[in-house]
Scaffold this active site. Structure first.
Site, short mmCIF file in Angstrom:
data_model
loop_
_atom_site.label_atom_id
_atom_site.label_comp_id
_atom_site.label_asym_id
_atom_site.label_seq_id
_atom_site.Cartn_x
_atom_site.Cartn_y
_atom_site.Cartn_z
N GLY A 91 2.07 5.61 -4.61
CA GLY A 91 1.02 6.33 -5.32
C GLY A 91 0.94 7.78 -4.89
CD GLN A 163 -2.56 8.31 -3.11
OE1 GLN A 163 -2.60 7.98 -4.29
NE2 GLN A 163 -2.04 7.51 -2.18
CG ASP A 308 -4.02 3.60 3.95
OD1 ASP A 308 -4.14 3.00 2.87
OD2 ASP A 308 -3.57 4.75 4.04
NE ARG A 380 -1.42 1.23 4.54
CZ ARG A 380 -0.72 1.91 5.44
NH1 ARG A 380 -0.50 1.39 6.64
NH2 ARG A 380 -0.22 3.11 5.15
#
Length: 423
Positions: A91, A163, A308, A380
């Site tokens: 992404g 992002q 994350d 993850r």
């Protein structure tokens, strides 16, 4: 499929290098397009996601030369009029290149794997189209039609996302006047730090940034990428839930927007500390941890700084005494998998009582049982549930996705737990 049986472990471990930071690896390649001359990147992460960015940089005309641990990159003299850009699972690659290419005349087709095709791109489409670019769809694959006359705008994002912010910054640097960007909660700030260090006029006021267009190319740079705290967290949690273990990890990125997970673990009672040894473009230092008895906690703020790390934190919460809650984490549903559903499903499979909330998770601390978990194609999730192998035997189905961000993960985790069925 990875089999993770419990074994005895050594008492002390020291690591100089674990995994170079993924966010900085992407940015060090993409930001070179705004420079003149040859930039030098040392310790670039060699992972599937970063390779996607590297391959697109080359496709767009950047000159790449590898010299041992150093990579030399020169920006293209001229971008192609059209290109097909395969971002695979990344992404970051898709959103940041979309921002960069919004200011160039051309037609660029962005695509990705099935996971990336499901991820929402309307969140970058809105600001980029207000500035003058055109995106054919709110999901990949989409065609971006760039413009050499982007408009400076004011934009507020209801989602705290580095992002989205980085895509906006890259477009705003090519606009015709100053732009303003604000967000509900301050997201990770690598782009602002890096570009400001090179001379870009980006001014931070709390949750708002002012971006002035570039009047000339930025200077080339030499940048050494430190260890990724989002990878280091797995070794820290493995240490904390192990028996009589101590670790010391050097050269770790200690950006305040990236170490909130460390602070959460300290609030849970973890013996964990860190020390800044170098403060340049980014603060870098040493992290220490020791096996600890953990207590339950409620997590509801600064979620954008934890997005994350929450899967790994959930393993620590599962080993803590009491009932823990995570709130305001609905963004987890829009990652490589629906991470709220993935985490709860796997915790239940390992005998931990857990409940899926609309915007988070409820976890009762307990003892893992042996079991089989799924990666759901999410790197993850796979790495986090491998940590349960420190205490019990766990089978991970679909662990190959770990190469997306941390190819040497099992080389490090073997110090905590022995694996069968992998090479």
């Amino acid at each position: 499929m990875i089999l993770c049986p419990k074994i005895d472990v050594p008492k002390q471990l020291e690591f100089d290098w674990v995994a170079p930071d993924k966010s900085l690896s992407h940015r060090s390649l993409i930001f070179a397009f705004l420079t003149q001359g040859v930039s030098e990147i040392e310790n670039l992460l060699d992972s599937q996601d970063v390779r996607s960015t590297l391959e697109i940089a080359q496709l767009l005309g950047a000159k790449i030369e590898q010299r041992g641990e150093r990579l030399l990159i020169s920006p293209p003299h001229k971008l192609p009029a059209q290109a097909y850009l395969q971002c695979n699972n990344s992404g970051t690659t898709m959103r940041l290149f979309a921002g960069l290419l919004s200011g160039s005349r051309g037609s660029f087709t962005f695509d990705g794997d099935m996971s990336l095709r499901r991820r929402p791109m309307q969140r970058i489409r809105d600001p980029l189209e207000q500035m003058g670019a055109l995106l054919s769809s709110s999901n990949a694959p989409f065609v971006l039609e760039g413009s050499e006359t982007l408009r400076g705008i004011c934009f507020h994002s209801s989602i705290a996302s580095a992002q989205i912010k980085s895509a906006f910054i890259l477009a705003a640097l090519q606009a015709n006047c100053e732009s303003r960007y604000s967000e509900e909660e301050l997201s990770r700030d690598h782009s602002e730090r890096f570009l400001s260090h090179l001379g870009a006029q980006i001014i931070q006021h709390d949750k708002e940034i002012l971006i002035s267009p570039l009047s000339h190319p930025l200077p080339s740079y030499h940048f050494k990428i430190p260890n990724d705290p989002s990878s280091v967290i797995y070794l820290i949690v493995a240490c904390l839930i192990s028996h009589q273990m101590e670790i010391r990890i050097s050269e770790v990125l200690l950006n305040p927007t990236r170490i909130q997970a460390f602070e959460i673990l300290k609030q849970m009672g973890a013996y964990l500390s860190y020390e800044i040894t170098l403060d340049g473009v980014e603060p870098i230092g040493v992290v220490y941890a020791r096996s600890s008895e953990l207590q339950a906690i409620e997590i509801s703020s600064s979620i954008s700084w934890l997005i994350d790390e929450i899967p790994a934190l959930c393993i620590a919460l599962a080993c803590a005494k009491g009932v823990s809650y995570i709130y305001n984490a609905q963004e987890l549903r829009f990652k490589e998998s629906d991470r709220i559903a993935s985490i709860v499903s796997n915790l239940l499979a390992l005998g931990i009582e857990a409940e899926e909330l609309e915007d988070g998770i409820k976890i009762h601390g307990g003892e893992f049982c042996d079991g089989v978990v799924q990666s759901f194609g999410d790197h993850r999730i796979a790495m986090s549930f491998a940590l349960a192998g420190v205490r019990n035997q766990v089978e991970i189905v679909g662990s190959e996705c770990i190469d997306i961000s941390f190819p040497r993960f099992f080389d490090f985790l073997k110090f905590f737990v022995s694996y069968k069925g992998w090479k």
